[in-house]
Design an enzyme around this catalytic site. Structure first.
Site, short mmCIF file in Angstrom:
data_model
loop_
_atom_site.label_atom_id
_atom_site.label_comp_id
_atom_site.label_asym_id
_atom_site.label_seq_id
_atom_site.Cartn_x
_atom_site.Cartn_y
_atom_site.Cartn_z
N HIS A 146 0.85 -1.26 0.05
CA HIS A 146 -0.10 0.23 -0.02
C HIS A 146 0.85 1.50 0.04
CE1 HIS A 146 -3.43 2.57 1.83
NE2 HIS A 146 -3.77 2.12 0.92
N LYS A 148 3.14 4.34 -1.38
CA LYS A 148 3.15 5.29 -2.31
C LYS A 148 4.31 6.01 -2.34
CE LYS A 148 -1.32 4.67 -1.34
NZ LYS A 148 -2.06 4.43 -0.10
N ASP A 153 16.21 10.84 -9.11
CA ASP A 153 17.69 11.10 -8.63
C ASP A 153 18.19 11.07 -7.27
OD1 ASP A 153 17.67 11.79 -11.69
OD2 ASP A 153 17.58 13.87 -11.25
N HIS A 318 -9.74 11.25 2.08
CA HIS A 318 -8.57 10.19 2.02
C HIS A 318 -7.50 10.26 2.53
CE1 HIS A 318 -6.14 7.08 -0.24
NE2 HIS A 318 -7.27 6.12 -0.18
N LYS A 320 -4.59 10.52 5.54
CA LYS A 320 -4.26 9.81 6.77
C LYS A 320 -3.30 10.38 7.49
CE LYS A 320 -4.30 6.90 2.64
NZ LYS A 320 -5.44 6.09 2.59
N ASP A 325 -1.04 16.34 20.49
CA ASP A 325 -0.52 17.57 21.38
C ASP A 325 0.04 18.64 20.46
OD1 ASP A 325 -1.65 16.05 23.46
OD2 ASP A 325 0.44 15.66 24.18
#
Length: 426
Positions: A146, A148, A153, A318, A320, A325
């Site tokens: 999962h 990404k 370079d 979508h 995440k 704090d």
């Protein structure tokens, strides 16, 4: 009567096979993985909450690549936007730039044999990650890569929630606009992203390039203190628990899917009872059948403890993230759900820079303004359709406990014949 008995017996055999396959496959998986996290390192960060801005920047950097491009995505589709992305990679390969592309076998099931052949003919080195394997076909269908990440370079890195498809640039009418968080990273920390890509490439691209010095240029330290935490199998739960246990005043969570483990749910309840302010942002519109209803039982318990839950309405949410704090935040590829917690390969970034966290919380607070509060009355008011969906979600909780049984998993089983025999189905 005989037919009915045979059918029942056949169904029971399938259930038994799924149980044995999953149990033994998971046991083997747990025996192979090890916990990894970087020490505190320093880099420079930009955050992109909008796909159009992200991909304008990302495609520009791809086009400027001078030496090598290494890309790992969970999803690449076969739409116009995906073809634009793949065309850039083919153009760079034609220029003599080394291009390696690694895609999850099931997440990118729309990538056809013809598309892969075209990439390879253009000089792109291509492989599918997490193909299905014997003897644990069902379990391997559940374990997805999962992550990404992109490295250009060896100097510029990208990490976050966006994949490649038209919905990510607001071209899908149902899920538009798409809200997500993606990082652009420079500085010494890009070296770790490069090594993580090459570890996955070694397994699925069948080349060991970790000792290749040209992929690891000497990079200066950046300003932002952070750590990378790659996880799989069962390591993410401990990381999230550690974050929540550090909270003294506030916890903010953003996730498209909220299906926590028992330990995480209890830790959040305990934090709420200690007076810690907890805010959770989830989508108002779901992108998968029953996944929203599966979250309602957890959200009910948290709402009873005074937790604030917001359903994002300005498109599909979508993103995440976890913010503790205003002192530490977590951004990456992992959802706050059991699949990410216990199965998937994920990679998250823990950031300890107050200025950056201030930017992120500003984005989160804007997202809350674009949300509606979810209340106990909303979930407890009689609603026949919702109740039916919740009961169905509960009836298939066996599969949720197995960290989710998705349409993509079913599609993956279609690929199992070639994958199991070691054939790379291009």
């Amino acid at each position: 009567m005989n037919f009915a008995l045979i059918l029942i017996g056949f169904i029971l055999l399938i259930i038994l096979w799924l149980f044995i396959d999953f149990t033994l496959g998971r046991k083997k998986h747990l025996s192979l993985v090890r916990k990894i996290e970087t020490p505190i390192i320093h880099g420079n960060f930009d955050i992109f909450p909008h796909g159009k801005e992200l991909f304008a920047d990302y495609f520009d950097e791809l086009k400027k690549a001078e030496k090598h491009i290494h890309v790992l995505f969970y999803i690449v589709k076969a739409d116009t936007f995906s073809h634009e992305f793949l065309h850039i990679l083919k153009e760079k390969a034609a220029e003599g730039i080394e291009v390696r592309l690694l895609l999850d076998r099931i997440g990118s099931y729309r990538v056809t044999t013809q598309m892969v052949r075209s990439l390879r003919e253009a000089g792109v080195r291509f492989a599918f990650s997490n193909t299905l394997k014997l003897p644990f076909l069902f379990y391997s269908s559940q374990v997805r890569n999962h992550r990404k990440i992109s490295i250009i370079d060896g100097k510029i890195g990208y990490l976050g929630g966006f994949n490649i498809g038209k919905e990510y640039i607001d071209a899908d009418q149902v899920l538009s606009p798409w809200r997500d968080y993606h990082l652009k990273i420079t500085g010494e920390s890009v070296t770790f992203l490069q090594s993580e890509f090459l570890i996955d490439w070694r397994e699925y691209g069948q080349e060991d390039l970790l000792g290749t010095s040209r992929y690891f240029p000497k990079l200066a330290k950046g300003r932002v203190r952070h750590q990378f935490v790659p996880t799989e199998a069962n390591h993410l739960e401990a990381s999230f628990l550690n974050l929540i246990q550090k909270a003294t005043t506030s916890i903010m969570i953003g996730s498209p899917y909220f299906i926590p483990s028992k330990k995480l749910l209890q830790e959040l309840i305990q934090a709420a009872r200690q007076g810690i302010e907890i805010s959770i942002v989830v989508p108002y519109t779901a992108d998968h059948m029953l996944v929203q209803e599966a979250s309602f039982s957890y959200l009910r318990r948290l709402l009873k403890e005074g937790v604030q839950v917001y359903q994002y309405k300005n498109g599909f949410y979508h993103a995440k993230t976890i913010v503790i704090d205003d002192k530490v935040c977590d951004i990456g590829t992992a959802n706050f759900d059991k699949r990410s917690l216990f199965l998937n390969k994920e990679i998250n970034c823990l950031i300890y820079d107050r200025e950056f966290i201030g930017r992120l919380t500003g984005v989160l607070r804007r997202d809350i303004l674009d949300s509606r509060p979810l209340t106990l009355d909303d979930l407890n008011t009689p609603n026949f359709l919702r109740s039916c969906k919740e009961k169905i979600a509960g009836a298939i909780s066996f599969f949720y406990k197995m960290k989710g049984f998705t349409r993509e998993s079913l599609i993956g089983l279609v690929f199992s014949k070639n994958s199991a025999t070691g054939v790379n189905e291009q």
